[in-house]
Design an enzyme around this catalytic site. Structure first.
Site, short mmCIF file in Angstrom:
data_model
loop_
_atom_site.label_atom_id
_atom_site.label_comp_id
_atom_site.label_asym_id
_atom_site.label_seq_id
_atom_site.Cartn_x
_atom_site.Cartn_y
_atom_site.Cartn_z
N GLY A 145 9.36 4.23 10.91
CA GLY A 145 8.81 4.46 12.24
C GLY A 145 8.19 3.22 12.84
O GLY A 145 7.86 3.17 14.02
N LYS A 203 8.29 -5.42 9.64
CA LYS A 203 7.36 -4.29 9.69
C LYS A 203 6.41 -4.53 10.85
O LYS A 203 5.78 -5.59 10.93
CB LYS A 203 6.59 -4.24 8.36
N GLY A 206 4.86 2.06 16.56
CA GLY A 206 5.81 1.19 15.88
C GLY A 206 5.28 -0.21 15.60
O GLY A 206 6.01 -1.07 15.10
N ASP A 234 7.67 9.01 -0.53
CA ASP A 234 8.35 8.02 0.34
C ASP A 234 7.84 6.62 0.03
O ASP A 234 8.40 5.64 0.54
CB ASP A 234 8.15 8.35 1.82
P1 AMP Z 1 3.20 5.00 5.32
O1 AMP Z 1 1.81 5.49 5.42
O2 AMP Z 1 3.33 3.54 5.49
O3 AMP Z 1 3.90 5.45 4.09
O4 AMP Z 1 3.98 5.64 6.57
C1 AMP Z 1 4.29 7.01 6.65
C2 AMP Z 1 5.15 7.29 7.86
O5 AMP Z 1 4.45 7.06 9.09
C3 AMP Z 1 6.41 6.45 7.95
O6 AMP Z 1 7.45 7.27 8.42
C4 AMP Z 1 6.04 5.39 8.93
O7 AMP Z 1 7.18 4.84 9.56
C5 AMP Z 1 5.17 6.16 9.92
N1 AMP Z 1 4.24 5.27 10.63
C6 AMP Z 1 3.13 4.68 10.13
N2 AMP Z 1 2.53 3.90 11.06
C7 AMP Z 1 3.27 3.99 12.19
C8 AMP Z 1 3.18 3.42 13.51
N3 AMP Z 1 2.21 2.56 13.84
N4 AMP Z 1 4.14 3.75 14.40
C9 AMP Z 1 5.12 4.60 14.06
N5 AMP Z 1 5.26 5.18 12.86
C10 AMP Z 1 4.36 4.88 11.92
MG MG Z 2 5.53 4.35 3.51
#
Ligand code: AMP
Ligand code: MG
Length: 474
Positions: free
Chosen positions: A89, A110, A123, A246
């Site tokens: 995301g 990222k 994003g 994930d």
């Molecule tokens: P994470 O906590 O890094 O494992 O992220 C969990 C989910 O949230 C993933 O699908 C990420 O892509 C999404 N995500 C986290 N931060 C953002 C953001 N700033 N914008 C869009 N999606 C996000």
């Molecule tokens: Mg993640």
């Protein structure tokens, strides 16, 4: 050589594995950090990466020839609850680089803007978590633990709003053996897409475990890789903080340095992450959680393994291998931490007794173990008698002093990226002072080597510096 050469095997998979998505350009890209040795490892020219064209690529403003940017689809259990669609995301993979020795690496940006998987988020990423991941992954490499790595950090010249503050935006270039996660398998498993599961299974075998000859032996290889990885985390006092499915890579690399932290004072129930209110991902829970995640992976593979009960039994037998591999590796590592070349189960009470005393006496994990070879370990205990009554049994068990010293010096780092130092480096960087960040990077490159210049980085936080909570902060 200037631009990277890509060979994008993932982007050649069927459309349902990803969404084609270019990075969104940023206003004023500026290079903050570049991992030159890693660039060379990948066969990339560090000087080109640092050039205007290279920085434009690292910021997502231009795409080099041969790049095929995609956001990968995945699902995942987050804190135990299944989310059927997560996906990249706030990241896009721009391509796969094949290094001069033939090894293949994903290059992922990222914080590169929204994708079809973004849903609520913007994003983007801000400088804090980008520098945190950069530092943490570099520290992991120095500690010799399998990890994704940061190739570069670029400031975007734009602001992102987090927690009501306008923060400086940044993009991290992440390099991974691959970004396929347990959650990638779960995405297709939840959709009953057996063809896709077979494709992923074959891809992971050819990319990471060429000796595996099918889904069951892939499971066996991943179980072993994760068991060894988690034992490595435990031995370094690392808490991942968000061990959602994930965030568990099939490759066996550590991935997703979010609200992670290294222990200061040792305690098995220690948690830093602000969102882990139940302590699910506490230090001492990590092996059980890894096994739970692997059980989710195994259940995705069942339709490829065979029919009904027989497949379940075969997979369960493989999962049963996790604990012995983990325990063996834990014993080898913690044995070395107290100076034993070949610890056996008979040494467990000695190691466990030290850990119990450390927990009850608030002893710093890293300093106590390192202090075993310098005679300063007892100073880490609120009541040094707790150490003094343990030490005679330990000394009686030790082999020749010089040998024990060498084993301990190689097993116990002097410097870890301590939370308060990371916070201080981020705070300075937000104010455009990158010196503390750069100093930490140099000091963490060889964390086992004595260096009096960095004595301040060895010590734990003063009460006013103590970091009680860490944040995803994305
Ligand atoms: P994470 O906590 O890094 O494992 O992220 C969990 C989910 O949230 C993933 O699908 C990420 O892509 C999404 N995500 C986290 N931060 C953002 C953001 N700033 N914008 C869009 N999606 C996000
Ligand atoms: Mg993640």
């Amino acid at each position: 050589m200037t631009q990277p050469r890509f060979d994008n095997s993932y982007a050649r998979l069927p459309d349902r594995f990803f969404a084609r998505q270019a990075p969104t350009p940023v206003r004023a890209p500026r290079l903050i950090a570049l991992n030159r040795p890693l660039a060379e490892r990948l066969g990339l020219d560090p000087d080109w990466l640092a050039s205007e064209d290279g920085v434009a690529m690292l910021a997502g403003n231009t795409l080099p020839e041969g790049a095929e940017p995609i956001a990968q689809a995945y699902a995942g259990h987050q804190f135990g609850g299944f989310v059927p669609q997560l996906g990249d995301g706030r990241a896009v993979m721009i391509g796969e680089v094949v290094a001069p020795d033939g090894a293949r690496f994903d290059l992922q940006l990222k914080g590169s803007g929204p994708t079809p998987f973004s849903r609520r988020g913007d994003g983007r990423a801000w400088l804090g978590p980008v520098l945190r991941e950069y530092l943490m992954s570099a520290a992991f490499a120095g500690l010799g633990l399998p990890t994704t790595q940061a190739l570069a950090a670029v400031a975007t010249g734009e602001r992102v709003v987090r927690d009501g503050f306008a923060r400086p935006g940044a993009v991290l270039t992440r390099v991974a053996a691959s970004h396929v996660r347990v959650g990638t398998f779960q995405y297709f498993s939840a959709r009953g897409d057996i063809d896709a599961l077979r494709t992923l299974c074959n891809l992971m075998i050819s990319r990471h475990y060429p000796e595996a000859d099918g889904p069951l032996s892939l499971l066996e290889a991943v179980v072993a890789a994760q068991a060894r990885l988690i034992a490595g985390w435990m031995a370094m006092g690392f808490i991942h903080g968000v061990m959602n499915t994930d965030n568990m890579a099939i490759s066996g690399e550590t991935i997703d340095f979010g609200p992670c932290a290294f222990l200061d004072a040792y305690h098995p129930r220690k948690v830093f992450s602000s969102i882990d209110t139940q302590g699910r991902y506490a230090y001492g829970n990590q092996p059980q959680i890894a096994l739970w995640n692997l059980a989710q992976f195994a259940s995705c593979l069942l339709p490829l393994i065979g029919e009904g009960e027989a497949a379940v039994e075969e997979a369960s037998a493989v999962l049963d291998g996790f604990i012995p591999i983990y325990q063996g590796e834990w014993l080898r590592r913690f044995g070395a931490k107290i100076g034993l070349a070949a610890a056996t189960e008979a040494d467990l009470p000695l190691i466990e007794s030290l850990l119990e005393r450390m927990a009850s006496e608030g002893a710093d994990f890293t300093r106590s173990f390192r202090g075993l070879s310098t005679g300063r370990a007892r100073d880490e205990f609120t009541d040094p008698a707790a150490f003094d009554t343990w030490a005679p049994g330990w000394q009686a068990r030790l082999g020749p002093a010089a040998e024990a010293q060498a084993i301990m010096a190689a097993a116990n780092p002097i410097r870890i990226p301590r939370n308060h130092r990371i916070e201080q480096a981020i705070e300075a960087a937000v104010g455009e002072d990158f010196a503390p960040f750069e100093r930490l990077m140099v000091a963490l490159a060889d964390p086992f080597a004595e260096n009096p210049d960095w004595a301040d980085l060895e010590i734990g936080p003063w009460p006013e510096e103590r970091v009680a909570r860490t944040f995803c902060g994305t």
